[in-house]
Structures are given as C-alpha cells and as structure tokens.
Design an enzyme around this catalytic site. Structure first.
Site, PDB file in Angstrom:
ATOM      1  N   LYS A 257      54.366  12.471  39.673  1.00 48.23           N
ATOM      2  CA  LYS A 257      52.933  12.460  39.967  1.00 48.23           C
ATOM      3  C   LYS A 257      52.627  13.588  40.952  1.00 48.23           C
ATOM      4  CE  LYS A 257      49.471   8.828  40.591  1.00 48.23           C
ATOM      5  NZ  LYS A 257      48.688   8.959  39.366  1.00 48.23           N
TER       6      LYS A 257
HETATM    7  N1  PPE Z   1      49.362   8.598  33.495  1.00 45.75           N
HETATM    8  C1  PPE Z   1      48.691   9.355  34.378  1.00 45.75           C
HETATM    9  C2  PPE Z   1      48.464  10.792  34.072  1.00 45.75           C
HETATM   10  C3  PPE Z   1      48.222   8.764  35.549  1.00 45.75           C
HETATM   11  O1  PPE Z   1      47.550   9.505  36.435  1.00 45.75           O
HETATM   12  C4  PPE Z   1      48.441   7.386  35.794  1.00 45.75           C
HETATM   13  C5  PPE Z   1      47.920   6.741  37.044  1.00 45.75           C
HETATM   14  C6  PPE Z   1      49.156   6.643  34.829  1.00 45.75           C
HETATM   15  C7  PPE Z   1      49.613   7.289  33.704  1.00 45.75           C
HETATM   16  C8  PPE Z   1      49.485   5.187  35.033  1.00 45.75           C
HETATM   17  O2  PPE Z   1      50.445   5.028  36.044  1.00 45.75           O
HETATM   18  P1  PPE Z   1      50.553   3.700  36.907  1.00 45.75           P
HETATM   19  O3  PPE Z   1      49.377   3.674  37.804  1.00 45.75           O
HETATM   20  O4  PPE Z   1      51.836   3.815  37.616  1.00 45.75           O
HETATM   21  O5  PPE Z   1      50.515   2.560  35.951  1.00 45.75           O
HETATM   22  N2  PPE Z   1      46.622   7.179  37.420  1.00 45.75           N
HETATM   23  C9  PPE Z   1      46.021   6.858  38.691  1.00 45.75           C
HETATM   24  C10 PPE Z   1      44.563   7.290  38.729  1.00 45.75           C
HETATM   25  C11 PPE Z   1      44.363   8.748  38.828  1.00 45.75           C
HETATM   26  C12 PPE Z   1      43.092   9.074  39.550  1.00 45.75           C
HETATM   27  O6  PPE Z   1      43.186   9.532  40.685  1.00 45.75           O
HETATM   28  O7  PPE Z   1      41.992   8.852  39.014  1.00 45.75           O
HETATM   29  C13 PPE Z   1      45.981   5.360  38.955  1.00 45.75           C
HETATM   30  O8  PPE Z   1      45.858   4.579  38.011  1.00 45.75           O
HETATM   31  O9  PPE Z   1      46.012   4.984  40.137  1.00 45.75           O
END
Ligand code: PPE
Length: 307
Positions: A159
């Site tokens: 990330k």
């Molecule tokens: N893919 C991407 C590109 C991504 O940014 C996130 C989180 C995910 C998958 C899902 O990951 P997880 O949260 O670990 O399940 N995206 C964040 C939001 C981005 C933003 O700033 O807007 C989030 O869900 O917190």
C-alpha cells in the site's frame, strides 16, 4: 469525501492539535510518492470501541515500508498502541484510522535513502465509503481504460502512496462517466480490483476473487470475507477472470476496509444478475457487518478493544 476533524493527531510519538499536523513542501513523499499508508476501521461493540484486525494492518504497513526500503522507527506493537491512544484521545467510537509513513525533508532528488521517516496516525468519524444506498441497493461500475499498475513497475501488493496515482486516475474517469466506482484490469487484461477495493464474483454458487499475484492489493477485508464465505459453506477460489466473465456473473461485490462489503448491481451498463444485491452477497455482507461489530463469537479475535 468530506470529513469531520477530530482534536488530536499522533505525530512521531506525540499527540498534537489537528491543525498542526502539516508537512514541509520539500517532503520527499509529496514529490515522489515515497510513503506507505493504511486504512483501518474501529467499530462500536457491546464491549466498547474495537479496532478491526489492527495488528494485521500494522504488519502490512511495515511490509509496505520494507518494499520501499523504509525502516519505520516504531514497532508493530507501538503503532497498535498509538492507534488506540489516538482513538481514546479523540473520544471516538466508530471511526476510520489513517496511519501514514513517508520520507521527509533532507535535500532534493529521487533517491530517498537516508531521509528521515515521518509517521502520523489520524482518526476521524466515517460513514459508508460508497454510500448507504450503495450498501443496500448496490453500485454502478465500469471497466475503465486505466489498467492497474503492472507488477513489474511497482510493488502492487504493497500500500504505497505513489501507487495511488493509478487509482486516482481510474476513479476520476469512472466519476466523470457517471459511475460510482471502477474496475481495473491488469496488464494481462484480467480483472484486478477497484480503485480502493478488491472484487469478488459469484457464479453458480462458487465464489471467485483474483489471486494475490494478479496485481492487486491483497486486502485484509478480502481475507476476512474469504474466511466468512468458507465458514458459510461456500466454495471460494482465487482465480483470474476476464472482463467478459463479469457480464456472466450471478453476483459481484467489492470488499475493503472503507467499502466493507458493497454489492455491484451494474457493470459496463449491463445488469448484474437481477440488478439487485444477490443472496450470497447479502449473506456475506450481513455476517461481515455482524463480525466487525463483535456479534459473531467465532470472529472475536479479529477485534482489538480500544480500552
Ligand atoms: N485494493 C486497493 C487498491 C485498496 O486501496 C484497498 C483499501 C483494498 C484493495 C482493500 O484492502 P483492505 O482495506 O485491506 O481490505 N482501500 C482503502 C481506501 C482507500 C482510500 O483512501 O480511499 C480502505 O478501504 O481503507
């Protein structure tokens, strides 16, 4: 997305007023995207506020930093404690937490080695990322023209701040075309993920999601949802699928910390299934939303009480 400021922000080990959490214009991370961040949610439970999978998020922050040769001067345990301290200091219940680490100010030039590392943790109240209505009725998405960053060009599984230029271009294109979100394909033309979400497809009772090496960020919600779906008795596989297969899907949904479990009701102006959230999506969504609020004893270990 507008947010409501809270009182204090954690900066390099100290709580400082919200308005003072600023950076110098020569910050390396600002120029070159050399930082890493997290998105974490804290939920109100019967036993008080609890952070969902806090340790896993901080472990991922350390892994993301490692990918860009950055050593965070705080351990995973210190970052977890700092997160809880920030939530307590702001008297927050349910909230969103944004830890960010980046290379600070030293000189000029692309190479950040030897630069100071700055660390911040911000917490603030937050609602449904893709809207309350989207959660209930499903959202409309398209397959955009911007592909997900090739795995040979940046560590897509981390990330990293700079990686989000790709997501920003993709979501702007979707919004300008009247859609709620985007689906990015990868450099193999297979489905990768949304601008800030992982994607799942349901076909003939089977649940599929692109594998970790498909250029995606392997989400912590994705991992939680795979566990929930398996526990509900579904067959879950990590498998690549193409854009055309999206049109044949019975159900599609996004997962993410911010998006939680958001149904997709339309893709590229084609109705998904019956055009309403399907039964598998709804069952997973309900179990997930119960789990994060501490209502499913089996998943209690995913919650870290703020105290
Ligand atoms: N893919 C991407 C590109 C991504 O940014 C996130 C989180 C995910 C998958 C899902 O990951 P997880 O949260 O670990 O399940 N995206 C964040 C939001 C981005 C933003 O700033 O807007 C989030 O869900 O917190």
């Amino acid at each position: 997305m507008a947010i409501e400021p809270s009182d204090k922000i954690w900066k390099n080990g100290q709580l400082i007023p919200w308005k003072d959490a600023t950076v110098h214009v020569l910050t390396h991370g600002l120029h070159y995207g050399t930082g890493a961040f997290e998105g974490i949610r804290c939920y109100s439970t019967d036993k008080g506020p609890a952070v969902f999978r806090l340790r896993e998020h901080m472990v991922r922050l350390h892994s993301s930093a490692k990918a860009i040769q950055m050593k965070i001067p705080y351990t995973v345990e210190q970052l977890c404690e700092a997160t809880k301290e920030t939530i307590r200091a702001n008297k927050l219940g349910s909230c969103y937490i944004r830890p960010i680490v980046f290379f600070g100010v030293s000189g000029i030039g692309v190479n950040p080695m030897g630069y100071p590392v700055e660390a911040f943790i911000v917490a603030f109240p937050f609602g449904a990322y893709l809207g309350e209505e989207g959660m209930r009725k499903g959202i409309r998405v398209h397959t955009g023209s911007w592909h997900r960053i090739p795995v040979g060009s940046a560590p897509a599984t981390a990330k990293i701040c700079g990686d989000y230029l790709n997501s920003a271009l993709a979501i702007m294109e979707a919004k300008m075309n009247g859609f709620d979100e985007t689906i990015m394909l990868n450099d193999q033309h297979m489905v990768a993920e949304g601008s800030g979400e992982n994607i799942f497809m349901v076909k003939d009772g089977r649940i599929m999601t692109p594998p970790a090496n498909a250029g995606i960020l392997p989400g912590i919600t994705r991992d939680s949802v795979m566990t929930v779906a398996k526990d509900l008795g579904y067959d879950v596989v990590e498998q690549n699928f193409s854009r055309g297969e999206l049109f044949l899907a019975d159900e599609l949904f996004f997962t993410g910390t911010a998006a939680e479990v958001t149904p997709i009701r339309e893709v590229d102006r084609r109705q998904v299934g019956d055009g309403v959230p399907g039964p598998v999506t709804l069952k997973i969504q309900k179990t997930y939303l119960d789990a994060v609020k501490g209502k499913v004893p089996k998943y209690a270990s995913w919650l870290d009480p703020v105290g």
